[in-house]
Design a protein around this motif. Structure first.
Motif, PDB file in Angstrom:
ATOM      1  N   GLU A  15       2.343   9.356  -4.704  1.00 27.28           N
ATOM      2  CA  GLU A  15       1.950  10.149  -5.917  1.00 27.28           C
ATOM      3  C   GLU A  15       2.324   9.174  -7.074  1.00 27.28           C
ATOM      4  OE1 GLU A  15       4.024  13.719  -5.945  1.00 27.28           O
ATOM      5  OE2 GLU A  15       3.144  14.568  -4.256  1.00 27.28           O
ATOM      6  N   ARG A  24       0.392   6.050   4.086  1.00 25.10           N
ATOM      7  CA  ARG A  24      -0.523   7.012   3.774  1.00 25.10           C
ATOM      8  C   ARG A  24      -0.996   7.627   5.267  1.00 25.10           C
ATOM      9  NH1 ARG A  24      -3.238   4.201  -0.193  1.00 25.10           N
ATOM     10  NH2 ARG A  24      -2.820   5.089  -2.399  1.00 25.10           N
ATOM     11  N   GLY A  28       7.047  11.953  -2.512  1.00 21.64           N
ATOM     12  CA  GLY A  28       5.814  11.671  -3.672  1.00 21.64           C
ATOM     13  C   GLY A  28       5.913  10.139  -4.161  1.00 21.64           C
ATOM     14  N   GLY A  62       1.014  10.091   6.968  1.00 22.54           N
ATOM     15  CA  GLY A  62       0.847  11.359   6.189  1.00 22.54           C
ATOM     16  C   GLY A  62       2.112  11.329   4.931  1.00 22.54           C
ATOM     17  N   PRO A  73       3.077  11.340   1.265  1.00 25.73           N
ATOM     18  CA  PRO A  73       2.372  11.602   0.143  1.00 25.73           C
ATOM     19  C   PRO A  73       2.613  10.250  -0.905  1.00 25.73           C
ATOM     20  CG  PRO A  73       4.232  12.986   0.478  1.00 25.73           C
ATOM     21  CD  PRO A  73       4.084  12.311   1.475  1.00 25.73           C
TER      22      PRO A  73
END
Ligand code: ADP
Ligand code: 5SP
Length: 490
Positions: free
Chosen positions: A395, A388, A256, A391, A393
């Motif tokens: 955050e 991105r 993340g 896939g 993530p």
């Protein structure tokens, strides 16, 4: 109090930190410059490391040390352990056509199939930065040097070997089999598989024409790579890491988290629990320094774009920042495409930089400064999109590296990236990660199940700005409009 040391042997300099193994508190530090150029004799890295270590008060009272280093550089050694020729660095693009050949060859002439096969085999599609392409270049351009190669190491492996006393031993008594690397740096060679956790001799053979060379042993993340016996007690040497993986360890990145490093290279990286295999070649599927993965996008043009813009405008970094911040977002349509050193992502090794949208009203220092900062950041925003698309993530984005010291970069980055940006307090996060690994190695020497030490995170500041989508849009219209350098241009 046990002390540990971490080294960052990066493109432009060597930095050393000495930290308290238990708390991570900074005790001492040092730094020394590296020579310019994309081809450097490794002895300069050793000299700089010695100088930086001396500035940091030496290693006599240090219990463990580890080295983080610029990735991919080709350190070719002969049977006596002598360096065969100056190392070609990650940002040396002379092996671009070797890269294209290797991709085509693995696909039996079909480039798309070849790219997919490389991505599956090694996590990455070779471009000029990847070590395997430099070996192919050596095979074809300097066959006499290629014939002398008895071992191939990376910058951090070679320095680790020197710290352990092997590389600095008299010629003829240097043990090539004592070379050690780690999975993060091995994964950037083009002949190591992150999914199999093993070298691919077939790919080494494809690149160099033979596979009878010593490759560094890939040590585990907290394994002792070497023990140096000294009068005052022993020094443990860790396996080290590629600089981006070391930074991830220094920052304590978790899935993340995304880190954008603005050093000589621009790097957008994330920690991932599964390997990536991007056949487009935009995302390289490297391993990290803890046992998982570090997909990343790397550009050739980051802090030096700011350096060059400041030079052109006759100002220092603070002056460039002031100019950029005083100019309007989007620089009234002035776009700087930053391919000053060619580019790696996207793969345009022969590209040059360009300025688009010049009008009388935009021929001001402020417009140029703003366009330089925005152009460099837009290339990194493209990198974030590519992550991105795999896939990964996203955050929390953190900004590190020399370029992150620029106020303009910190304030314009959230607008260009379209999300908040966290800037940790200025520090040497690669060297810190190497020091954290050294502390881990020290703990694991007593208890093999020891985890990496929990060190307090540094302070940080969050920068927020409304997304400036027009900046990305105008950059997207301009980025294909570049000239290639001609043969003979330097
Ligand atoms: N305040 C600043 N603003 C912009 N760039 C800076 C600033 N301070 C340092 N830099 C640039 O950062 C780069 C060094 O950063 P660093 O992360 O150490 O690079 P590397 O790891 O590639 O050697 C140099 O190009 C330097 O000019
Ligand atoms: O090639 C890469 C990553 O794949 C670069 O990130 C190098 O590892 C150099 O790093 P800096 O010296 O620019 O920090």
């Amino acid at each position: 109090m046990a002390l540990v040391a971490g080294v960052d042997s990066s493109t432009q300099s060597c930095k050393v930190v000495v930290r308290d193994a238990a708390t991570g508190a900074l005790v001492r530090s040092g730094r020394a410059a590296h020579p310019d150029g994309t081809e450097v004799h490794p002895r300069h890295w050793w000299t700089a490391l010695e100088e930086a270590v001396e500035q940091a008060g030496g290693l006599d009272d240090v219990a463990a040390v580890a080295v983080g280093g610029q990735q991919h550089g080709m350190v070719a050694l002969d049977a006596d352990g002598e360096v065969v020729r100056p190392a070609l660095l990650w940002n040396d693009t002379r092996s671009a056509s070797a890269a294209a050949d290797l991709v085509a060859e693995l696909g039996d002439g079909d480039v798309e199939r070849g790219a997919a096969a490389w991505a599956t085999a090694t996590g990455s599609v070779p471009v000029a930065s990847i070590t395997a392409t430099k070996l192919r270049w050596l095979r074809d351009a300097e066959p006499e040097n290629a014939a002398r190669v008895a071992a191939v190491a990376l910058p951090h492996d070679w320095l680790t070997w020197c710290l352990a006393g092997h590389g600095t031993a008299p010629a003829g008594s240097r043990d090539l089999t004592a070379l050690v690397t780690d999975r993060s740096d091995a994964s950037g060679t083009g002949y190591w598989s992150p999914t199999q956790e093993a070298y691919r001799p077939d790919l080494l053979r494809l690149a160099l024409g033979r596979d009878d060379v010593v490759l560094p042993r890939v040590a585990g993340p907290s394994e002792t790579a070497a023990v140096v016996e000294r009068p005052g007690g022993r020094l443990l040497v860790g396996p080290g890491a590629g600089d981006n993986a070391a930074a991830a360890l220094g920052l304590g990145m978790r899935p993340g988290d995304v880190t954008i490093s603005i050093g000589t290279s621009g790097v957008v990286s994330a920690v991932a629990s599964a390997p990536t295999t991007d056949a487009s070649g935009l995302v390289t599927g490297f391993a990290d320094a803890t046992g998982v993965y570090l997909p990343l996008v790397c550009t050739l043009n980051a802090s030096r774009v700011l350096d060059a813009a400041a030079r052109m405008l006759g100002v220092d970094h603070a002056g460039l920042s002031d100019l950029a911040l005083a100019a309007p977002a989007g620089a009234d349509g002035l776009v700087l495409v930053p391919y000053l050193e060619g580019e790696r992502t996207p793969n345009k090794p022969d590209a040059t930089g360009s300025l688009h949208g010049l009008r009388l009203s935009t021929t001001t220092p402020g417009h140029l400064a703003r366009a330089a900062v925005e152009g460099m950041l837009c290339a990194l925003a493209d990198g974030l999109d590519a992550l991105r698309a795999q896939g990964v993530p996203v955050e929390r984005v953190r900004l590190i590296g020399g370029g992150a010291r620029s106020e303009a970069v910190r304030r314009i980055a959230p607008a260009v990236l379209g999300l908040d940006v966290v800037v940790p307090e200025p520090g040497e996060y690669v060297a810190d990660g190497a020091a954290r690994q050294a502390a881990w190695v020290l703990a694991a020497a007593d208890d093999a199940s020891a985890a990496a030490p929990d060190w307090a995170a540094s302070g940080e500041e969050t920068f927020t700005a409304p997304a400036a989508t027009h900046v990305r849009e105008q950059y997207a219209r301009a980025r294909e409009l570049t000239l290639d350098r001609r043969d003979g241009d330097v």
